[in-house]
Scaffold this motif. Sequence first.
Motif, PDB file in Angstrom:
ATOM      1  N   THR A  29      84.216   8.854  57.058  1.00 26.65           N
ATOM      2  CA  THR A  29      83.704  10.202  57.262  1.00 26.65           C
ATOM      3  C   THR A  29      84.305  10.800  58.514  1.00 26.65           C
ATOM      4  OG1 THR A  29      81.843   9.143  58.321  1.00 26.65           O
ATOM      5  CG2 THR A  29      81.514   9.885  56.076  1.00 26.65           C
ATOM      6  N   ALA A  31      84.728  14.173  61.710  1.00 24.10           N
ATOM      7  CA  ALA A  31      83.992  15.000  62.654  1.00 24.10           C
ATOM      8  C   ALA A  31      84.952  15.986  63.291  1.00 24.10           C
ATOM      9  CB  ALA A  31      83.327  14.141  63.698  1.00 24.10           C
ATOM     10  N   THR A 207      83.659   7.715  62.530  1.00 24.76           N
ATOM     11  CA  THR A 207      83.666   9.173  62.639  1.00 24.76           C
ATOM     12  C   THR A 207      85.040   9.680  63.049  1.00 24.76           C
ATOM     13  OG1 THR A 207      81.351   9.049  63.318  1.00 24.76           O
ATOM     14  CG2 THR A 207      82.486  11.118  63.698  1.00 24.76           C
ATOM     15  N   ARG A 211      87.222  12.124  60.728  1.00 26.95           N
ATOM     16  CA  ARG A 211      87.639  13.424  61.256  1.00 26.95           C
ATOM     17  C   ARG A 211      89.130  13.651  61.028  1.00 26.95           C
ATOM     18  NH1 ARG A 211      87.100  13.907  67.552  1.00 26.95           N
ATOM     19  NH2 ARG A 211      88.755  12.346  67.389  1.00 26.95           N
ATOM     20  N   THR A 266      81.670  13.610  56.467  1.00 25.26           N
ATOM     21  CA  THR A 266      81.788  13.753  57.920  1.00 25.26           C
ATOM     22  C   THR A 266      80.419  13.961  58.544  1.00 25.26           C
ATOM     23  OG1 THR A 266      83.999  14.724  57.728  1.00 25.26           O
ATOM     24  CG2 THR A 266      82.786  15.145  59.762  1.00 25.26           C
ATOM     25  N   SER A 269      78.574  10.811  58.555  1.00 27.64           N
ATOM     26  CA  SER A 269      79.101   9.888  59.556  1.00 27.64           C
ATOM     27  C   SER A 269      78.558  10.223  60.941  1.00 27.64           C
ATOM     28  CB  SER A 269      80.624   9.944  59.562  1.00 27.64           C
ATOM     29  OG  SER A 269      81.162   9.086  60.538  1.00 27.64           O
ATOM     30  N   VAL A 270      78.523  11.519  61.263  1.00 28.96           N
ATOM     31  CA  VAL A 270      77.973  11.930  62.549  1.00 28.96           C
ATOM     32  C   VAL A 270      76.479  11.597  62.618  1.00 28.96           C
ATOM     33  CG1 VAL A 270      77.528  13.901  64.055  1.00 28.96           C
ATOM     34  CG2 VAL A 270      79.711  13.729  62.845  1.00 28.96           C
TER      35      VAL A 270
END
Length: 561
Positions: A29, A31, A207, A211, A266, A269-270
């Motif tokens: 994922t 960011a 992350t 990203r 994303t 994930s964050v």
Amino acid sequence: MKNTLRVLLLAAAPGLLAPAGAALAQTTTPATLSPAGRPALAGQAAIGGLMPLSLQQAVDYAVKNKPTLLATRLGEQTARARVGEIKSAGFPQVNVAANLADNFKLQQSLVSFPVQQTVLTSSDVNAATAGERQVLTTQSLALPPQPFAFGLQYAGNAAASVSQLLFDGSYLIGLKAAKVYESLAQKQTQQAEIEVVEQVSKAYYSTLVARERLQLLARNVQRLDTVLYQTDAVFKAGFAEKLDVDRLRVQRNNLVVEQQKAQRLTELSVALLKFQMGLPQEQQVELTDALDAAVIDAGALRQRLGVGSATTGGGVSGLGAVPTVPAPAGVSPEQSRQDQQAAFSGGRTGQSAAAFNYNNRIEFSTLETQQALAGLDLANRRAGAYPRLLATAAYGFSGSSNRFGELFAFRGPDSRNSAGFANQNWFGFGNVGLSLQVPVFDGFRRRYQVQQARIAQQTVERGFETLRQSIDLQDAQSRASLVNALDVLDNQKENLALAADVARVSRIKFQEGVGSNLEVVSAETELRAAQTNYYGAIYDVLVAKVDRDKATGELYNKATK
């Protein structure tokens, strides 16, 4: 006091040999990247503001604010309080007590005592009348025991007592165990901190990779839009088929859907990173680390591990000869070759095995502390056969009265009634002394307690070999996983370069009219697959590096320095 050490050992036992927390699931994922130079927020963030977050800041925040760690530290405070409780037994024990009683029916006791009766005869009377001195005789009367009630209806007393422990073998051993127990609680906290550092590091790396992949998908969409625009223009000019345009549009639609999915992943994930940190989900964060900075120098890491690259063989049959590296001073070429072979196969070399310190692992150090506690518990059980000596002292007052109101008159020794007679109703008392308690026979209870403590100590000692083997296995597995991840990363990096070159050439050929649209679509598909594999390999290397640092006991020191 004799049971104090047992309580400590039982309270410390849960979780001492608990396995490390489950590894964080790989999450591809993404960011967003923050501008450099943003001010750091160490350990706190204002909800609603944008919180710049590096890996170091994420680890520091988690170590200070993760709820599970806070709960563990509360356990550490409980351990310190329990240690204080143990030490308090050696201080003077002072008690004050007061009692008030209404003896509405006084207890009676039978009292037997001789009664002497004076005998007066007529001859004694005549002699006395004649002026003679006469000695009267007495005789004992046989009376049955008579009931007597002692005390008055209302009674009260107030007293203060003091005792001081002079000698107790269990207490002396408990003082030694107190420091060991407090050290054990600190090591359990450190073990929990290591787990948090591992989880936060993996979530942060996940992350970062996500990203970069999201940004790459955005660039792919832009590039495909350019090819689609050019192809549509060629179609309108009559030099391309509608099928070519439709193929590109299908590919673009699929790529946009993939981009949308990556965007949602994303965000997840964050959210996972915030959870591992103990950060509120409503807090906005901005990652400040770049993936390029997070990716370690593969060549330097391979050199430290003592392995060659995948292109030079790596010691695998069919991939070329084992690369030669300079042997350390004092190591024979044959030993160096054996160490390289062991390293390529994922095992620990003879040199690294000799240098490996099991005490770097908090689990090993914790087990040593548990062994010390078990030994003290055994000594505590044996000390139960020693005598116990205390010094005691007490002082107080007691009083009584037939009427409740007069009980609180508190009349002392100088008090007199109206007739001049003493009418004291409260009397003081006091005593000092020594209390010696010598255990003689307890039905073999202490004997069986010693047997249990000895077995518990032997059980802990048996755990050392199991733990050593477990650490050796984790070390070999983490090393092999890291070497394999580095090999895969090298291959995926080369595949990505080849796929990018194939896609570039395919686009040029199509633009020049010597290539087909199908070739461009196929090349773009392979390029995206190569990109996905490459970033997956980067994440695998980062995770394998975290596992390696944890296996060697270096993760916490590297994350908190």
